[in-house]
Design a protein around this motif. Structure first.
Motif, short mmCIF file in Angstrom:
data_model
loop_
_atom_site.label_atom_id
_atom_site.label_comp_id
_atom_site.label_asym_id
_atom_site.label_seq_id
_atom_site.Cartn_x
_atom_site.Cartn_y
_atom_site.Cartn_z
N THR A 126 0.83 -1.21 0.00
CA THR A 126 0.00 0.00 0.00
C THR A 126 0.86 1.26 0.00
OG1 THR A 126 -1.79 -1.13 1.16
CG2 THR A 126 -1.78 1.27 1.25
N LYS A 129 2.46 1.63 -3.46
CA LYS A 129 1.50 2.09 -4.47
C LYS A 129 1.12 3.55 -4.24
CE LYS A 129 -0.57 -2.47 -5.30
NZ LYS A 129 -1.78 -3.30 -5.15
N THR A 130 0.90 3.89 -2.95
CA THR A 130 0.55 5.28 -2.65
C THR A 130 1.70 6.22 -2.97
OG1 THR A 130 -0.86 4.49 -0.84
CG2 THR A 130 -0.33 6.83 -0.86
N ASP A 133 1.66 6.76 -6.56
CA ASP A 133 0.58 7.68 -6.93
C ASP A 133 0.96 9.13 -6.62
OD1 ASP A 133 -1.10 5.72 -7.90
OD2 ASP A 133 -2.02 5.35 -5.96
N PHE A 287 -5.60 8.18 -8.13
CA PHE A 287 -4.97 7.17 -7.30
C PHE A 287 -5.38 5.79 -7.79
CE2 PHE A 287 -4.08 10.60 -4.45
CZ PHE A 287 -2.95 10.17 -3.78
N ALA A 290 -4.96 1.33 -4.45
CA ALA A 290 -4.27 1.10 -3.18
C ALA A 290 -5.28 1.11 -2.06
CB ALA A 290 -3.23 2.18 -2.95
N ILE A 292 -6.04 1.89 1.41
CA ILE A 292 -5.50 2.71 2.48
C ILE A 292 -6.39 2.58 3.70
CG2 ILE A 292 -4.81 5.04 3.14
CD1 ILE A 292 -4.47 5.64 0.19
#
Length: 560
Positions: A126, A129-130, A133, A287, A290, A292
Motif C-alpha cells: 500500500t 502504491k501510494t 501515486d 490514485f 491502493a 489505504i
C-alpha cells in the motif's frame, strides 16, 4: 550528520552507575551492558526477550511504536483475534468480556513471524502504491505548472498580436481615409482656382474698359465718345450677363468627416481588451487501487473555510483630528491608506506606511465611502451632493466628477463599473463616465448603507435589521446571514474566496462569514480594543485588512 548520545545501561543507571549499553532489549525497551545482559538472560522471566545490538537499535530509534494501552496505560501483552486489536489485561473484563478464551491470546503468540505476515506485506504494498501515486500526482502538478506558464505566454502573445493586428488595420483605414481626404481637397481647390481665374479675367476686361472710357473722354471727339459709349455699354452688358451666369453656378464646398459608428463608439462600448477566464478540469492522475486503511487523502478546493482564517496585527496609527470612527478606509496595492471621515472631521486624507500623513485632499463636501479603482485611483461618494469623484493619490488636482443621485452612500468598483447604494431607493450601476447602465435592486431597506461586489455577486449590509445579504448581479437573493454574533453591521468587504468581512457597529466586532452564508467566525471583539467600528477593507492582492479600529485609530492586519 547530527551527533547521537551513547545509550546508557538501564540497570546500571538504576544504581546511579553510568555505563554504555552494548545490547538493547526490545521487550524491556532499555539498554544493557555486557554484565547486565548476562544477568538479564539468566532470569527465567526475561530469558526469551529479544536482544539486539545498539547499532541495530539505532536504525529503529526514531520509529515510535506504542507498547502500552492508550486507555489503561498498561503493557499491551494480549491480542483479541475477534476485534483484531492489541489489548492489556484490564481491557479483557472491561471491553472484551464477551470474547471467548480462544479469541484472547498472548501478544507474543500473535506476533510470531510478523515480519513474514501478509499484513506487513499489504502495508508495504500500500505504501509503495501510494508513493507511486504521489509521484505521479507530483509529475502531473509539475506538468500543469509548466502548462499554465505556457498558456500565460501564449495569451500574452495573442493579446500583443491582436493589438498589432488592430493597429495595422486602423493604420490602413486611416491611410485610405487620408487619401480620400487629399483627393476631395484637391478637387475643391481646383474648382475654386478655376473660379478665381475667371474672376481675374473679367476683372482685367473691366479694367481695360474703364481705361478706354477714361481716354475716350479726354482725347476723343464727341462723335467718337457717342459711338464708343454705346459700343462699350454693349460689351459691358455682355460681360455682366456672363459674370452673373458664372456666379450663379458658384457653390461653396465644406469638407467634413464622419467616423464609422463602430469606431466612434469603440471607447464607449468596449470597456476591456478581453477577459481572462480560468476553466477547471479534472486532473489527469488518479490514485490507483491502493487500499489505504485508517487514512484519507482529501484534495482541498480553493475555498478556504473561515475557521482557518486568522489575523496578525501589522501596525496601528492615529488619524489627524479625527474624533469619531471613520466611515471608510481602503488600502491600495502600494499600501497607501485612504480614509473618509464623514462622521468626524469631514476630511478625505492619504497616509503611507507606518501612519505617515501625506495629504488632506481638497473637498467641497463630506466624503462617506471609498472604492479602489486601480493602483493610484479611487472613487469617493458625497451623500450631500449630486456627484462622486474619481481621485488620484499622486495628484490632488487630478480628479473627475461624475454626476449621480443625491444621497448616494456606499460605493464598490468591479469590471469598469461603479455600484452605488442610493439611500432607501436602489443599487445603481454606472460606468466611469457617469452613464447609468441599470438598476439592480429596488426598494431596499433604509438600513442599507454599504456595499461590495465580486464578478458575479453583490453583498450589502442592513444596519437596521442586523443582516448581511448576498445576491446575484441581477438582484436574485443567494443567501441572507442573520446571527446574534453581530449587531448593526456596517462596512463590508470580500476576500479571494468570497468569504465576507463585516464590522458590527453595536456588537463591537469584526466577523468573517463563510462564502455560502452558513458559517462565520468572530475575528476581533471589544476585548481586542475595537470600539464602534464603521470601516473595513480587504486588499485581495496583499491579503491585508484595513480596519477602522476605534475613534481616531486605523489598524492594519495580515490575513493568515
Amino acid at each position: 550528520m547530527a551527533f547521537k548520545l551513547n545509550i546508557q545501561c538501564g540497570p546500571c543507571g538504576y544504581e546511579d552507575i553510568t555505563k554504555n549499553a552494548k545490547k538493547w532489549c526490545t521487550n524491556c525497551e532499555e539498554g544493557f551492558c555486557g554484565e547486565c545482559e548476562k544477568s538479564h538472560k539468566s532470569m527465567k522471566v526475561s530469558r526469551g526477550h529479544k536482544m539486539i545490538s545498539v547499532d541495530d537499535y539505532r536504525q529503529i530509534e526514531d520509529i515510535t511504536v506504542n507498547m502500552n494501552c492508550e486507555i489503561h496505560s498498561k503493557k499491551l501483552d494480549l491480542y483479541c483475534k475477534k476485534h483484531d486489536i492489541a489489548i492489556c489485561v484490564v481491557c479483557v473484563p472491561s471491553a472484551h468480556k464477551t470474547c471467548s478464551s480462544s479469541d484472547i491470546i498472548s501478544i507474543d503468540e500473535a506476533s510470531k513471524n510478523a515480519k513474514q505476515s501478509t499484513a506487513l506485506s499489504d502495508l508495504e504494498g500500500t505504501i509503495s502504491k501510494t508513493l507511486d501515486d504521489v509521484k505521479y500526482c507530483t509529475i502531473d502538478r509539475e506538468t500543469a505548472l509548466k502548462n499554465v506558464d505556457k498558456e500565460e505566454k501564449r495569451i500574452r502573445k495573442k493579446i500583443a498580436d491582436t493589438r498589432l493586428s488592430l493597429t495595422k488595420y486602423l493604420d490602413e483605414l486611416e491611410r485610405k481615409l487620408l487619401l480620400d481626404l487629399k483627393s476631395k481637397h484637391e478637387n475643391c481647390k481646383l474648382t475654386y482656382i478655376k473660379h478665381l481665374d475667371q474672376m481675374k479675367e473679367i476683372e482685367k476686361k473691366l479694367e481695360n474698359m474703364r481705361e478706354q472710357t477714361f481716354k475716350m473722354k479726354r482725347f476723343a471727339s464727341d462723335l467718337q465718345v457717342f459711338l464708343g459709349t454705346r459700343q462699350l455699354n454693349k460689351t459691358l452688358n455682355e460681360e455682366i450677363g456672363s459674370l452673373k451666369a458664372d456666379i450663379k453656378d458658384h457653390k461653396n464646398n465644406r469638407i467634413q468627416v464622419e467616423i464609422h459608428d463602430v469606431l466612434g463608439s469603440l471607447m464607449k462600448e468596449v470597456k476591456q481588451f478581453g477577459e481572462i477566464k480560468v476553466f477547471e478540469t479534472k486532473a489527469g492522475v488518479m490514485f490507483k487501487d491502493a487500499k489505504i486503511d485508517q487514512a484519507q487523502i482529501q484534495i482541498q478546493g480553493s475555498k478556504q473555510h473561515v475557521g482557518k482564517v486568522n489575523l496578525q496585527m501589522k501596525q496601528k496609527f492615529d488619524i489627524n483630528e479625527s474624533e469619531a470612527p471613520i466611515s471608510a478606509g481602503i488600502i491600495l496595492s502600494n499600501e497607501t491608506v485612504i480614509i473618509a471621515d464623514y462622521f468626524g472631521s469631514g476630511k478625505l486624507a492619504q497616509y503611507k506606511n507606518k501612519g505617515k500623513h501625506v495629504r488632506d485632499f481638497r473637498v467641497t463636501d463630506k466624503p462617506y465611502d471609498l472604492a479602489a479603482v486601480d493602483t493610484n485611483r479611487f472613487a469617493v461618494t458625497y451623500p450631500g451632493a449630486c456627484y462622486l469623484e474619481i481621485r488620484n493619490t499622486n495628484n490632488d488636482s487630478d480628479y473627475m466628477k461624475i454626476c449621480c443621485s443625491m444621497n448616494s452612500l456606499g460605493v464598490s468598483y468591479q469590471d469598469q463599473k461603479l455600484y452605488l447604494v442610493v439611500y432607501h431607493t436602489s443599487i445603481e450601476v454606472m460606468d466611469l463616465n457617469g452613464q447609468k447602465l441599470k438598476t439592480i435592486v429596488t426598494d431596499i431597506s433604509p438600513g442599507v448603507f454599504n456595499i461590495t461586489t465580486t464578478r458575479d455577486r453583490i453583498y450589502y449590509t442592513d444596519f437596521n435589521n442586523d443582516t448581511v445579504h448576498c445576491c446575484s448581479m441581477t438582484g436574485q437573493n443567494i443567501w441572507v446571514f442573520e446571527n446574534k454574533s453581530i449587531s448593526a453591521p456596517k462596512s463590508i468587504s470580500v476576500d479571494n474566496n468570497q468569504n465576507v468581512f463585516v464590522v458590527g457597529h453595536n456588537s463591537n466586532n469584526l466577523l468573517l462569514i463563510q462564502n455560502d452564508g452558513k458559517d462565520s467566525k468572530v475575528l476581533l471583539t471589544d476585548r481586542d480594543g475595537i470600539d464602534k467600528p464603521r470601516a473595513v477593507y480587504y486588499n485581495k492582492e496583499k491579503k491585508i485588512v484595513c480596519l477602522g479600529y476605534k475613534a481616531g485609530i486605523i489598524a492594519i492586519y495580515q490575513v493568515e
